[in-house]
Design a protein around this motif. Structure first.
Motif, short mmCIF file in Angstrom:
data_model
loop_
_atom_site.label_atom_id
_atom_site.label_comp_id
_atom_site.label_asym_id
_atom_site.label_seq_id
_atom_site.Cartn_x
_atom_site.Cartn_y
_atom_site.Cartn_z
N UNK A 229 42.49 45.48 34.91
CA UNK A 229 41.12 45.90 35.13
C UNK A 229 40.43 45.17 36.26
N UNK A 230 39.17 45.49 36.47
CA UNK A 230 38.36 44.92 37.54
C UNK A 230 38.20 43.41 37.35
N UNK A 231 38.25 42.67 38.45
CA UNK A 231 38.12 41.21 38.47
C UNK A 231 36.71 40.85 38.90
N UNK A 232 36.15 39.81 38.27
CA UNK A 232 34.83 39.32 38.67
C UNK A 232 34.96 37.97 39.34
N UNK A 233 34.17 37.76 40.38
CA UNK A 233 34.04 36.43 40.98
C UNK A 233 32.56 36.06 41.03
N UNK A 242 35.98 43.14 41.99
CA UNK A 242 37.12 43.47 42.83
C UNK A 242 38.12 44.29 42.03
N UNK A 243 38.61 45.37 42.62
CA UNK A 243 39.62 46.21 41.96
C UNK A 243 41.01 45.72 42.32
N UNK A 244 41.86 45.45 41.33
CA UNK A 244 43.21 44.95 41.62
C UNK A 244 44.12 46.06 42.14
N UNK A 278 41.23 37.18 46.36
CA UNK A 278 41.58 37.97 45.18
C UNK A 278 42.72 38.93 45.50
N UNK A 279 42.66 39.58 46.65
CA UNK A 279 43.73 40.50 47.04
C UNK A 279 45.06 39.77 47.17
N UNK A 280 45.03 38.55 47.71
CA UNK A 280 46.26 37.76 47.84
C UNK A 280 46.83 37.42 46.47
N UNK A 281 45.95 37.05 45.54
CA UNK A 281 46.40 36.76 44.18
C UNK A 281 47.00 37.97 43.51
N UNK A 282 46.35 39.12 43.67
CA UNK A 282 46.85 40.37 43.07
C UNK A 282 48.20 40.76 43.66
N UNK A 283 48.37 40.54 44.94
CA UNK A 283 49.63 40.91 45.59
C UNK A 283 50.79 40.10 45.03
#
Length: 298
Positions: A229-233, A242-244, A278-283
């Motif tokens: 699901x969506x991530x919050x910062x 942020x959408x994963x 966040x995008x780097x973590x999701x990747x």
């Protein structure tokens, strides 16, 4: 040379491999997993270290060899002759994992027993990383010593990063877990919780509530993981969502959060924006859950 010091427990991992009933022996543990991925993602100007304790038996020897071969400094790993290392076994069902543990005599339970050694190990570190499991395996005195050491290191300029990683089975009760986790969060600059756990044990209504609770405890930056699901910062009061990445197949979710933390932190420390980190973590997490075991090449 900047130092990233990860604190916790490395265990022997028995992960499913091949036909039903066959397992592969490896070494893993939440804070070791993050250190392993961080070492692959941070540039050579960073030294990644692991702070724990192991035994003096052959399996402890092999564990140290594994950690060192990954490029992680083992100079802060104590050797205790009357202890050994813990073991866990992973069982999978449709990509989701459950664990069976054998860790009562784990040497890592003693990692904070020597305050002089602990203070020396984290002195001068740029980043100190730990989790709720790190806290859970220690006795009350050990936790108090560790949290006091974190406070001193933070006052001296270290960035303290904390993943609550709530595991109630490791605690005497949920109340004790909540109290210790929030005490540690009060000494953290960055907190990386997972919303499903936080909702279960703190009653948070949504990801924003999780983020704001940890910010109120003192964290400057909170990143709330949320499965698919969506991530919050929340950074200095500024909230973003942020959408994963979409993942087509989950083979094994082991270390999904640990690897996300590594990807996020490596990008954040390199100066990336929150969205980029966040995008780097999701990747990284997407690649990790597409293979078996906690540690996969990325």
């Amino acid at each position: 040379m900047q130092r990233f010091v990860s604190i916790g427990e490395c265990m022997v991992e028995m992960a499913p491999a091949g036909p039903e009933g066959q397992f592969r022996l490896g070494y893993a543990g939440d804070t070791l997993n993050t250190a392993w991925y961080v070492r692959r993602l941070l540039p050579s100007g960073w030294q990644v270290e692991y702070l724990t304790a192991v035994g003096t038996d052959p399996i402890s020897d092999r564990m140290l060899e594994f950690i060192a071969a990954a490029g992680i400094d083992t100079g802060n790993i104590a050797r205790l002759p009357d202890r050994t290392v813990g073991l866990y076994l992973i069982e999978l069902s449709n990509g989701e994992r459950s664990f069976a543990y054998w860790r009562s005599q784990s040497a890592a339970r003693k990692l904070a027993d020597d305050p002089e050694r602990l203070g020396s190990a984290i002195h001068g570190a740029a980043v100190i990383y730990l989790s709720g499991i790190t806290l859970a395996i220690l006795d009350g005195d050990g936790r108090d010593l560790l949290i006091a050491a974190l406070a001193g290191a933070r006052a001296a300029g270290a960035i303290v990063v904390f993943d609550p990683n709530l595991r109630p089975r490791l605690w005497s009760g949920v109340g004790a877990m909540r109290k210790a986790v929030m005490q540690a969060a009060g000494q953290a600059d960055i907190v990386l919780p997972s919303h499903d756990d936080e909702a279960s044990f703190f009653g948070d209504a949504d990801i924003e509530a999780t983020a704001r609770r940890y910010a109120a405890a003192g964290a400057g930056l909170v990143v709330v993981k949320n499965g698919a699901g969506r991530i919050a910062t929340l950074d200095a009061g500024e909230l973003a969502f942020h959408d994963p990445l979409s993942v087509s197949e989950v083979v094994d979710s082991t270390a999904a959060g640990d690897s996300f933390n590594a990807g996020f932190l490596a990008a954040h420390l390199a100066g990336a924006s929150r969205a980029e980190a966040v995008a780097a973590g999701c990747d990284i997490a997407a690649r990790v859950i597409g293979a078996r075991g906690a540690l996969v090449e990325v």
